[in-house]
Scaffold this active site. Structure first.
Site, PDB file in Angstrom:
ATOM      1  N   ARG A 223       0.449  -1.391   0.362  1.00 12.93           N
ATOM      2  CA  ARG A 223       0.150  -0.001   0.215  1.00 12.93           C
ATOM      3  C   ARG A 223       0.526   1.510  -0.436  1.00 12.93           C
ATOM      4  O   ARG A 223       2.247   1.281   0.544  1.00 12.93           O
ATOM      5  CB  ARG A 223      -1.058  -0.006   0.893  1.00 12.93           C
ATOM      6  CG  ARG A 223      -2.076  -1.282   1.344  1.00 12.93           C
ATOM      7  CD  ARG A 223      -2.812  -1.054   2.876  1.00 12.93           C
ATOM      8  NE  ARG A 223      -3.662  -1.896   2.270  1.00 12.93           N
ATOM      9  CZ  ARG A 223      -3.485  -3.315   2.908  1.00 12.93           C
ATOM     10  NH1 ARG A 223      -2.357  -3.953   3.505  1.00 12.93           N
ATOM     11  NH2 ARG A 223      -4.552  -4.580   3.406  1.00 12.93           N
TER      12      ARG A 223
ATOM     13  N   LYS B 217      -2.415  -0.699   7.025  1.00 13.78           N
ATOM     14  CA  LYS B 217      -4.443  -0.322   7.510  1.00 13.78           C
ATOM     15  C   LYS B 217      -4.560  -1.791   8.606  1.00 13.78           C
ATOM     16  O   LYS B 217      -5.838  -1.202   8.851  1.00 13.78           O
ATOM     17  CB  LYS B 217      -4.668  -0.613   6.163  1.00 13.78           C
ATOM     18  CG  LYS B 217      -5.778   0.103   5.380  1.00 13.78           C
ATOM     19  CD  LYS B 217      -6.541   0.144   4.525  1.00 13.78           C
ATOM     20  CE  LYS B 217      -8.221   0.089   4.151  1.00 13.78           C
ATOM     21  NZ  LYS B 217      -8.366   0.263   2.466  1.00 13.78           N
TER      22      LYS B 217
ATOM     23  N   HIS C 291      -1.841   2.877  -6.171  1.00 16.29           N
ATOM     24  CA  HIS C 291      -2.668   1.340  -5.743  1.00 16.29           C
ATOM     25  C   HIS C 291      -2.436   0.070  -6.777  1.00 16.29           C
ATOM     26  O   HIS C 291      -2.483  -1.192  -7.036  1.00 16.29           O
ATOM     27  CB  HIS C 291      -4.304   1.402  -6.051  1.00 16.29           C
ATOM     28  CG  HIS C 291      -5.034   0.171  -5.395  1.00 16.29           C
ATOM     29  ND1 HIS C 291      -4.478  -0.917  -4.516  1.00 16.29           N
ATOM     30  CD2 HIS C 291      -5.540  -1.288  -5.896  1.00 16.29           C
ATOM     31  CE1 HIS C 291      -5.145  -1.776  -4.145  1.00 16.29           C
ATOM     32  NE2 HIS C 291      -5.601  -2.062  -5.109  1.00 16.29           N
TER      33      HIS C 291
ATOM     34  N   ARG D 105       0.471  -2.166  -6.317  1.00 19.20           N
ATOM     35  CA  ARG D 105      -0.319  -3.332  -5.121  1.00 19.20           C
ATOM     36  C   ARG D 105      -1.036  -4.230  -6.460  1.00 19.20           C
ATOM     37  O   ARG D 105      -0.849  -5.373  -6.023  1.00 19.20           O
ATOM     38  CB  ARG D 105      -0.922  -2.624  -4.760  1.00 19.20           C
ATOM     39  CG  ARG D 105      -1.912  -3.942  -3.463  1.00 19.20           C
ATOM     40  CD  ARG D 105      -2.075  -2.529  -2.398  1.00 19.20           C
ATOM     41  NE  ARG D 105      -2.770  -4.158  -0.843  1.00 19.20           N
ATOM     42  CZ  ARG D 105      -2.615  -4.529  -0.680  1.00 19.20           C
ATOM     43  NH1 ARG D 105      -1.027  -4.708  -0.351  1.00 19.20           N
ATOM     44  NH2 ARG D 105      -3.287  -5.305   0.232  1.00 19.20           N
TER      45      ARG D 105
ATOM     46  N   HIS E 185      -3.212  -9.569   2.259  1.00 26.24           N
ATOM     47  CA  HIS E 185      -4.789  -9.254   2.068  1.00 26.24           C
ATOM     48  C   HIS E 185      -5.247 -10.746   3.706  1.00 26.24           C
ATOM     49  O   HIS E 185      -4.748 -11.752   3.842  1.00 26.24           O
ATOM     50  CB  HIS E 185      -5.517  -9.680   0.809  1.00 26.24           C
ATOM     51  CG  HIS E 185      -5.578  -8.341   0.533  1.00 26.24           C
ATOM     52  ND1 HIS E 185      -5.224  -8.451  -1.010  1.00 26.24           N
ATOM     53  CD2 HIS E 185      -6.518  -7.552   0.331  1.00 26.24           C
ATOM     54  CE1 HIS E 185      -4.968  -7.658  -1.283  1.00 26.24           C
ATOM     55  NE2 HIS E 185      -6.337  -6.819  -1.381  1.00 26.24           N
TER      56      HIS E 185
ATOM     57  N   TYR F 165      -8.669 -10.487  -7.241  1.00 27.40           N
ATOM     58  CA  TYR F 165      -7.381 -10.482  -8.595  1.00 27.40           C
ATOM     59  C   TYR F 165      -7.540 -11.400  -9.448  1.00 27.40           C
ATOM     60  O   TYR F 165      -7.346 -11.333 -10.464  1.00 27.40           O
ATOM     61  CB  TYR F 165      -6.399  -9.962  -7.538  1.00 27.40           C
ATOM     62  CG  TYR F 165      -6.607  -8.786  -7.233  1.00 27.40           C
ATOM     63  CD1 TYR F 165      -6.862  -8.002  -7.794  1.00 27.40           C
ATOM     64  CD2 TYR F 165      -5.945  -8.777  -5.437  1.00 27.40           C
ATOM     65  CE1 TYR F 165      -6.238  -6.131  -6.634  1.00 27.40           C
ATOM     66  CE2 TYR F 165      -6.158  -7.158  -4.729  1.00 27.40           C
ATOM     67  CZ  TYR F 165      -6.698  -5.834  -5.517  1.00 27.40           C
ATOM     68  OH  TYR F 165      -6.604  -4.827  -4.840  1.00 27.40           O
TER      69      TYR F 165
END
Length: 324
Positions: free
Chosen positions: A164, A191, A272, A275, A298, A307
């Site tokens: 991130r 995050k 982003h 990523r 994640h 993804y």
């Protein structure tokens, strides 16, 4: 008598010199419960709501559900669903911290929000992921300058680590550990890890020197004389490295700066994109969910599978090879 003595003791505690110090520490803990970005967003959201109420001569603390419904209805004409959802969170937090029932829990407010979501849709406006071939094209266009050296390291590390932007710009030299396979990057806080448990990410050496993130980092640190502290720093217009840490917005600007001369629309790219580019490219290359999640950090399998679906759109396509 016991009640009287207890009351006297409580008053003595309230009058104690050390009480303000504890209150200040308690406030620090309250502030630490949310990231600075979240607190900043909540302050802006709450200011917008109170400003609207002030203009309409309505009470805002506590606010009633009817006022909140009118606010959401007017805001829905110009703001995204994600913005409305965040405003509701800020309003709810403000009421709870002040000891008031939150109007966001009212069934009528929830019904209106459900209608707004159905009407406007909730699909996020996703930025385009950077594919490996595109990243190589960008890297080939970088100048052999100090700025180009920094941006090469930034782009390669951001992509290969699937970081991130907040994680990327928070990196210090002390967070890097070299070994024979590459570099181990320690993310102290992110995050999805607000309590600072930390995680490590392996950055393997690349096959080619020009696209090797480990080599790019070595060159940047040597050229920029980055021996300690912030890894990625601001540069002035004279090409000099400043002590100031690069911002999250700066990561997006770096990518946009180099894609535009190549004919890409910079508006569809963001920080982003690096990523999501790694996750999508890894999925297209057949990497497992576990491997992708280990790199990206994640917590949700659902997001990673999105993804994977994007990466496999043409890799495992039912319409391919049917003789059309």
């Amino acid at each position: 008598m016991a009640l009287v003595r207890h009351a006297s003791f409580c008053q003595a505690v309230l009058d104690a010199d050390w009480l303000p110090t504890l209150a200040e520490q308690a406030q620090k803990y309250v502030d630490a419960s949310k990231s600075e970005n979240t607190r900043r967003a909540y302050r802006a959201d709450w200011a917008d709501f109170t400003g609207w109420c002030r203009a309409k001569a309505l009470d805002w603390l506590p606010s009633d559900p009817a006022s909140l419904i009118l606010y959401l209805t007017e805001l829905s004409g110009k703001a995204k669903v994600a913005t409305l959802t965040r405003r509701l969170s800020a309003i709810s937090q403000a009421h709870q911290l002040a000891g008031h029932p939150s109007p966001t829990q009212d069934a009528r407010v929830r019904t209106v929000m459900a209608g707004i979501r159905r009407t406007k849709g909730t699909a996020p406006e996703a930025k385009r992921p950077v594919q490996v071939s595109e990243l190589k094209t960008i890297l080939e266009s970088l100048p052999a300058s100090l700025l180009g050296t920094r941006d090469r390291a930034l782009l390669l590390l951001g992509f290969s680590g699937a970081f991130r932007r907040s994680e990327l710009v928070a990196l210090d030299v002390e967070h890097l550990t070299e070994n024979r396979d590459g570099i181990v990057v320690t993310i102290s806080r992110s995050k999805t890890d607000q309590e600072g448990q930390g995680r490590t990410v392996g950055i393997p050496c690349g096959r080619e020197e020009a696209t090797c993130p480990v080599r790019a980092l070595e060159l940047w640190r040597a050229a920029g004389q980055i021996e300690t502290g912030a890894l990625f720093r601001v540069m002035n217009r004279h090409g000099q490295v400043l002590p100031k840490r690069l911002s999250g917005e700066g990561v997006a600007l770096v990518l946009k700066r180099w894609v535009e001369p190549l004919g890409y629309d910079p508006a569809v790219f963001a920080a982003h994109s690096l990523r999501s580019g790694l996750a999508t490219s890894a999925a297209a290359a057949g990497k497992s969910e576990r491997a992708i999640m280990q790199q990206t950090g994640h917590k949700s399998v659902a997001m990673v599978r999105r993804y994977i679906r994007e990466g496999n759109l043409f890799r495992e396509n039912a319409a391919e090879g049917l003789g059309l």
